[in-house]
Scaffold this active site. Structure first.
Site, PDB file in Angstrom:
ATOM      1  N   GLN A  92       0.820  -1.213   0.000  1.00 47.29           N
ATOM      2  CA  GLN A  92       0.000   0.000   0.000  1.00 47.29           C
ATOM      3  C   GLN A  92       0.856   1.266   0.000  1.00 47.29           C
ATOM      4  O   GLN A  92       0.475   2.279  -0.593  1.00 47.29           O
ATOM      5  CB  GLN A  92      -0.911  -0.017   1.249  1.00 47.29           C
ATOM      6  CG  GLN A  92      -2.011   1.014   1.227  1.00 47.29           C
ATOM      7  CD  GLN A  92      -3.238   0.559   0.446  1.00 47.29           C
ATOM      8  OE1 GLN A  92      -3.695  -0.557   0.612  1.00 47.29           O
ATOM      9  NE2 GLN A  92      -3.762   1.423  -0.403  1.00 47.29           N
ATOM     10  N   LYS A 144       1.830   1.843  -3.638  1.00 45.04           N
ATOM     11  CA  LYS A 144       0.626   2.140  -4.424  1.00 45.04           C
ATOM     12  C   LYS A 144       0.194   3.583  -4.172  1.00 45.04           C
ATOM     13  O   LYS A 144      -0.062   4.350  -5.093  1.00 45.04           O
ATOM     14  CB  LYS A 144      -0.502   1.188  -3.999  1.00 45.04           C
ATOM     15  CG  LYS A 144      -1.812   1.475  -4.686  1.00 45.04           C
ATOM     16  CD  LYS A 144      -2.960   0.728  -4.059  1.00 45.04           C
ATOM     17  CE  LYS A 144      -2.740  -0.767  -4.112  1.00 45.04           C
ATOM     18  NZ  LYS A 144      -3.950  -1.522  -3.758  1.00 45.04           N
ATOM     19  N   LYS A 152      -2.622  -0.872   6.650  1.00 40.86           N
ATOM     20  CA  LYS A 152      -3.678  -1.850   6.332  1.00 40.86           C
ATOM     21  C   LYS A 152      -4.174  -2.441   7.643  1.00 40.86           C
ATOM     22  O   LYS A 152      -3.450  -2.433   8.641  1.00 40.86           O
ATOM     23  CB  LYS A 152      -3.109  -2.969   5.433  1.00 40.86           C
ATOM     24  CG  LYS A 152      -4.156  -3.815   4.733  1.00 40.86           C
ATOM     25  CD  LYS A 152      -4.704  -3.150   3.485  1.00 40.86           C
ATOM     26  CE  LYS A 152      -5.815  -3.955   2.863  1.00 40.86           C
ATOM     27  NZ  LYS A 152      -6.287  -3.368   1.594  1.00 40.86           N
ATOM     28  N   GLY A 157     -12.469   0.524   3.229  1.00 39.51           N
ATOM     29  CA  GLY A 157     -12.952  -0.844   3.074  1.00 39.51           C
ATOM     30  C   GLY A 157     -11.964  -1.723   2.324  1.00 39.51           C
ATOM     31  O   GLY A 157     -10.984  -1.252   1.761  1.00 39.51           O
ATOM     32  N   ASP A 158     -12.219  -3.007   2.337  1.00 43.38           N
ATOM     33  CA  ASP A 158     -11.482  -3.998   1.535  1.00 43.38           C
ATOM     34  C   ASP A 158     -12.396  -5.220   1.497  1.00 43.38           C
ATOM     35  O   ASP A 158     -13.618  -5.080   1.695  1.00 43.38           O
ATOM     36  CB  ASP A 158     -10.113  -4.296   2.175  1.00 43.38           C
ATOM     37  CG  ASP A 158      -9.213  -5.162   1.277  1.00 43.38           C
ATOM     38  OD1 ASP A 158      -8.864  -4.715   0.179  1.00 43.38           O
ATOM     39  OD2 ASP A 158      -8.889  -6.300   1.661  1.00 43.38           O
ATOM     40  N   THR A 167     -12.139   1.432  -7.928  1.00 48.27           N
ATOM     41  CA  THR A 167     -11.058   0.451  -8.124  1.00 48.27           C
ATOM     42  C   THR A 167     -11.270  -0.308  -9.424  1.00 48.27           C
ATOM     43  O   THR A 167     -10.343  -0.448 -10.238  1.00 48.27           O
ATOM     44  CB  THR A 167     -10.979  -0.509  -6.922  1.00 48.27           C
ATOM     45  OG1 THR A 167     -10.854   0.268  -5.735  1.00 48.27           O
ATOM     46  CG2 THR A 167      -9.787  -1.437  -7.038  1.00 48.27           C
ATOM     47  N   ASN A 199     -16.990  -6.073  -5.135  1.00 49.79           N
ATOM     48  CA  ASN A 199     -16.971  -4.661  -5.516  1.00 49.79           C
ATOM     49  C   ASN A 199     -16.064  -4.385  -6.719  1.00 49.79           C
ATOM     50  O   ASN A 199     -16.484  -3.758  -7.695  1.00 49.79           O
ATOM     51  CB  ASN A 199     -16.527  -3.842  -4.286  1.00 49.79           C
ATOM     52  CG  ASN A 199     -16.277  -2.399  -4.646  1.00 49.79           C
ATOM     53  OD1 ASN A 199     -15.197  -2.040  -5.088  1.00 49.79           O
ATOM     54  ND2 ASN A 199     -17.276  -1.564  -4.495  1.00 49.79           N
ATOM     55  N   SER A 216     -10.328   7.613  -2.618  1.00 45.79           N
ATOM     56  CA  SER A 216     -10.432   7.847  -1.175  1.00 45.79           C
ATOM     57  C   SER A 216      -9.743   9.157  -0.807  1.00 45.79           C
ATOM     58  O   SER A 216     -10.235   9.920   0.034  1.00 45.79           O
ATOM     59  CB  SER A 216      -9.774   6.711  -0.390  1.00 45.79           C
ATOM     60  OG  SER A 216     -10.596   5.579  -0.381  1.00 45.79           O
TER      61      SER A 216
HETATM   62  P1  NDP Z   1     -15.270  -8.139  -2.060  1.00 40.18           P
HETATM   63  O1  NDP Z   1     -15.366  -8.730  -0.716  1.00 40.18           O
HETATM   64  O2  NDP Z   1     -16.323  -7.181  -2.505  1.00 40.18           O
HETATM   65  O3  NDP Z   1     -15.199  -9.305  -3.172  1.00 40.18           O
HETATM   66  C1  NDP Z   1     -14.227 -10.291  -3.143  1.00 40.18           C
HETATM   67  C2  NDP Z   1     -14.560 -11.302  -4.228  1.00 40.18           C
HETATM   68  O4  NDP Z   1     -13.474 -12.221  -4.310  1.00 40.18           O
HETATM   69  C3  NDP Z   1     -15.801 -12.128  -3.958  1.00 40.18           C
HETATM   70  O5  NDP Z   1     -16.410 -12.470  -5.176  1.00 40.18           O
HETATM   71  C4  NDP Z   1     -15.225 -13.359  -3.253  1.00 40.18           C
HETATM   72  O6  NDP Z   1     -16.040 -14.520  -3.428  1.00 40.18           O
HETATM   73  C5  NDP Z   1     -13.918 -13.538  -3.973  1.00 40.18           C
HETATM   74  N1  NDP Z   1     -12.922 -14.172  -3.071  1.00 40.18           N
HETATM   75  C6  NDP Z   1     -12.515 -13.719  -1.846  1.00 40.18           C
HETATM   76  N2  NDP Z   1     -11.619 -14.559  -1.290  1.00 40.18           N
HETATM   77  C7  NDP Z   1     -11.466 -15.551  -2.181  1.00 40.18           C
HETATM   78  C8  NDP Z   1     -10.693 -16.737  -2.206  1.00 40.18           C
HETATM   79  N3  NDP Z   1      -9.888 -17.056  -1.169  1.00 40.18           N
HETATM   80  N4  NDP Z   1     -10.776 -17.511  -3.314  1.00 40.18           N
HETATM   81  C9  NDP Z   1     -11.576 -17.177  -4.360  1.00 40.18           C
HETATM   82  N5  NDP Z   1     -12.340 -16.077  -4.385  1.00 40.18           N
HETATM   83  C10 NDP Z   1     -12.295 -15.300  -3.325  1.00 40.18           C
HETATM   84  O7  NDP Z   1     -13.806  -7.471  -2.141  1.00 40.18           O
HETATM   85  P2  NDP Z   1     -13.269  -6.363  -3.132  1.00 40.18           P
HETATM   86  O8  NDP Z   1     -13.886  -6.534  -4.467  1.00 40.18           O
HETATM   87  O9  NDP Z   1     -13.359  -5.048  -2.454  1.00 40.18           O
HETATM   88  O10 NDP Z   1     -11.708  -6.702  -3.197  1.00 40.18           O
HETATM   89  C11 NDP Z   1     -11.170  -7.654  -4.125  1.00 40.18           C
HETATM   90  C12 NDP Z   1      -9.660  -7.488  -4.210  1.00 40.18           C
HETATM   91  O11 NDP Z   1      -9.344  -6.147  -4.613  1.00 40.18           O
HETATM   92  C13 NDP Z   1      -8.876  -7.703  -2.922  1.00 40.18           C
HETATM   93  O12 NDP Z   1      -7.600  -8.241  -3.246  1.00 40.18           O
HETATM   94  C14 NDP Z   1      -8.692  -6.292  -2.401  1.00 40.18           C
HETATM   95  O13 NDP Z   1      -7.579  -6.193  -1.531  1.00 40.18           O
HETATM   96  C15 NDP Z   1      -8.449  -5.557  -3.691  1.00 40.18           C
HETATM   97  N6  NDP Z   1      -8.676  -4.139  -3.645  1.00 40.18           N
HETATM   98  C16 NDP Z   1      -9.905  -3.625  -3.324  1.00 40.18           C
HETATM   99  C17 NDP Z   1     -10.112  -2.270  -3.321  1.00 40.18           C
HETATM  100  C18 NDP Z   1     -11.478  -1.686  -3.118  1.00 40.18           C
HETATM  101  O14 NDP Z   1     -11.629  -0.464  -3.329  1.00 40.18           O
HETATM  102  N7  NDP Z   1     -12.488  -2.450  -2.752  1.00 40.18           N
HETATM  103  C19 NDP Z   1      -9.005  -1.322  -3.546  1.00 40.18           C
HETATM  104  C20 NDP Z   1      -7.769  -1.963  -3.981  1.00 40.18           C
HETATM  105  C21 NDP Z   1      -7.627  -3.314  -3.985  1.00 40.18           C
HETATM  106  P3  NDP Z   1     -16.923 -15.047  -2.186  1.00 40.18           P
HETATM  107  O15 NDP Z   1     -18.118 -14.142  -2.145  1.00 40.18           O
HETATM  108  O16 NDP Z   1     -17.263 -16.445  -2.579  1.00 40.18           O
HETATM  109  O17 NDP Z   1     -16.059 -14.957  -0.972  1.00 40.18           O
END
Ligand code: NDP
Length: 374
Positions: free
Chosen positions: A40, A43, A55, A94-95, A139, A170, A306
């Site tokens: 982070q 980034k 984080k 969030g994350d 994102t 997301n 953000s």
């Molecule tokens: P969400 O919780 O909204 O979504 C995560 C998605 O990934 C879900 O579809 C989930 O499926 C799937 N998932 C989670 N863990 C696993 C796993 N172990 N194996 C397979 N699928 C998995 O999170 P975000 O969309 O916010 O974040 C996704 C990624 O993006 C993360 O790496 C996060 O750190 C990164 N990120 C997010 C940002 C943001 O603004 N939100 C900013 C920068 C990076 P299921 O529902 O089945 O768990």
């Protein structure tokens, strides 16, 4: 009574207050929070905004919990966290597992304990109480804008590309929406149980309904849309595509999956998630000449927006969607330019991994030296 463990790693504040998301997932432990916090720093430096790196999170699993249970956990977490954060100190967001609902409960508890309406203490807030338009989309949108800039260097664009996306949270949903708005067809996306194949292009409206409104599973999408297949337990990387956008989680795309994607005609990868490709996978992509945008550059749109939310809070203002999206686009194009220019400068044109690492590091190191922090 249930016990969970919570973490906050404040890694570097040379460029601004510590800034980074909170993750609620049963897999969370200190090592994950440290690696995410370390990434982070660089980034945030690449965005050009005044934010340091941190984080946090907890091994709490929000899946299957009622709103009231999630609220009680968020209150409990904030009851300890509040003493470490503040708009000039550390600004969580969030994350995975932490969206608008959780940020709301966390903010409410912070306000209750401190008796301060300190909008700038958390980002990802609701629009009516200090949030920024475009933050929920940022994102995913940003990942696609960065990938579009990479594609331009090969004289092409998203128009007409066949895209696979992992995840359906997301980042994934908004990446799908943006890629399709630029003329691509997103034929597959996944969750941790399996993936869906939708050759006609994913219906984003239905996907949002299933995932964001009903908080359901992807197989519910497949049931409701004719012609869609659901592959239980399968890997989305088995699907041929010209662009891959890993948007789920770390280490989800290994060397074998990368080799398979390359054989399927892959042109570009934009990492929406944090470190989804393993080292082996990155090596496979780079050897094959695939355009590869690492997460610390390609997914920086979320944290950049953000920082725009913090700007709006500081000036007690709120900007239009169009203005904010324009700022996001400028920032993503700027990050692409910084990575590409640094890769050129260090004699490895097109190596976005090197460009992002050196570009981010140099900025933080210069600030630390200037502040006498080494
Ligand atoms: P969400 O919780 O909204 O979504 C995560 C998605 O990934 C879900 O579809 C989930 O499926 C799937 N998932 C989670 N863990 C696993 C796993 N172990 N194996 C397979 N699928 C998995 O999170 P975000 O969309 O916010 O974040 C996704 C990624 O993006 C993360 O790496 C996060 O750190 C990164 N990120 C997010 C940002 C943001 O603004 N939100 C900013 C920068 C990076 P299921 O529902 O089945 O768990």
């Amino acid at each position: 009574m249930q016990i969970n463990r919570g973490f906050r790693v404040e890694f570097n504040s040379a460029l601004g207050p510590y800034k980074g998301g909170l993750r609620f997932h049963p897999s969370v432990y200190l090592g994950i929070v440290k690696f995410l916090g370390f990434e982070q720093i660089f980034k945030n430096a690449l965005t050009g905004m005044p934010i340091g790196g941190g984080k946090g999170g907890s091994d709490f699993d929000p899946r299957g919990r009622s709103d009231a249970e999630v609220m009680r956990f968020c209150r409990s977490f904030m009851t300890e966290l509040y003493r470490h954060i503040g708009e000039y100190t550390d600004v969580p967001a969030g994350d995975i597992g932490v969206g608008g609902r959780e940020i709301g409960y966390l903010f409410g508890q912070y306000k209750r304990i401190t008796n301060r309406y300190e909008s700038g203490v958390l980002t990802g807030k609701g629009i009516s109480w200090g949030g920024s338009l475009v933050r929920p989309e940022a994102t995913g949108f940003g990942t696609v804008i960065f990938t579009q800039e990479m594609l331009k260097t090969r004289g092409t664009s998203f128009d007409g590309q066949r895209v696979v996306v992992s995840g359906s949270g997301n980042v994934a949903i908004n990446a799908i929406a943006k890629a399709q708005s630029l003329g691509a067809t997103v034929v597959a996306c996944s969750d941790s149980s399996g993936y869906i194949m939708d050759e006609a292009g994913i219906d984003v409206g239905l996907l949002r309904e299933v995932k964001e409104v009903e908080r359901g599973r992807l197989k519910d999408y497949a049931v409701r849309r004719p012609g869609v297949s659901y592959v239980d337990g399968g890997s989305v990387w088995d699907v041929d595509a010209t662009v891959a956008l890993p948007c789920a989680t770390q280490n989800e795309l290994d060397g074998g999956a990368a080799a398979r994607l390359v054989r399927g005609g892959l042109l570009a990868v934009g990492e929406g998630a944090n470190m989804p490709s393993t080292r082996d996978a990155v090596a496979v992509f780079q050897e094959a000449g695939v355009l590869f945008g690492p997460g610390k550059a390609a997914n920086a749109g979320g944290v950049a927006t953000s920082a725009l939310e913090m700007q709006q809070n500081a000036s007690r203002d709120s900007w239009s969607f169009e203005h904010t999206e324009e700022r996001l686009t400028d920032i993503m194009v700027g990050i692409h330019h910084r990575c590409a220019a640094t890769a050129d400068e260090y004699g490895e044109p097109g190596n976005y991994v090197l460009g992002a690492n050196i570009g981010g590091f140099a900025k933080v190191a210069e600030a630390m030296l200037a502040q006498g922090l080494i």
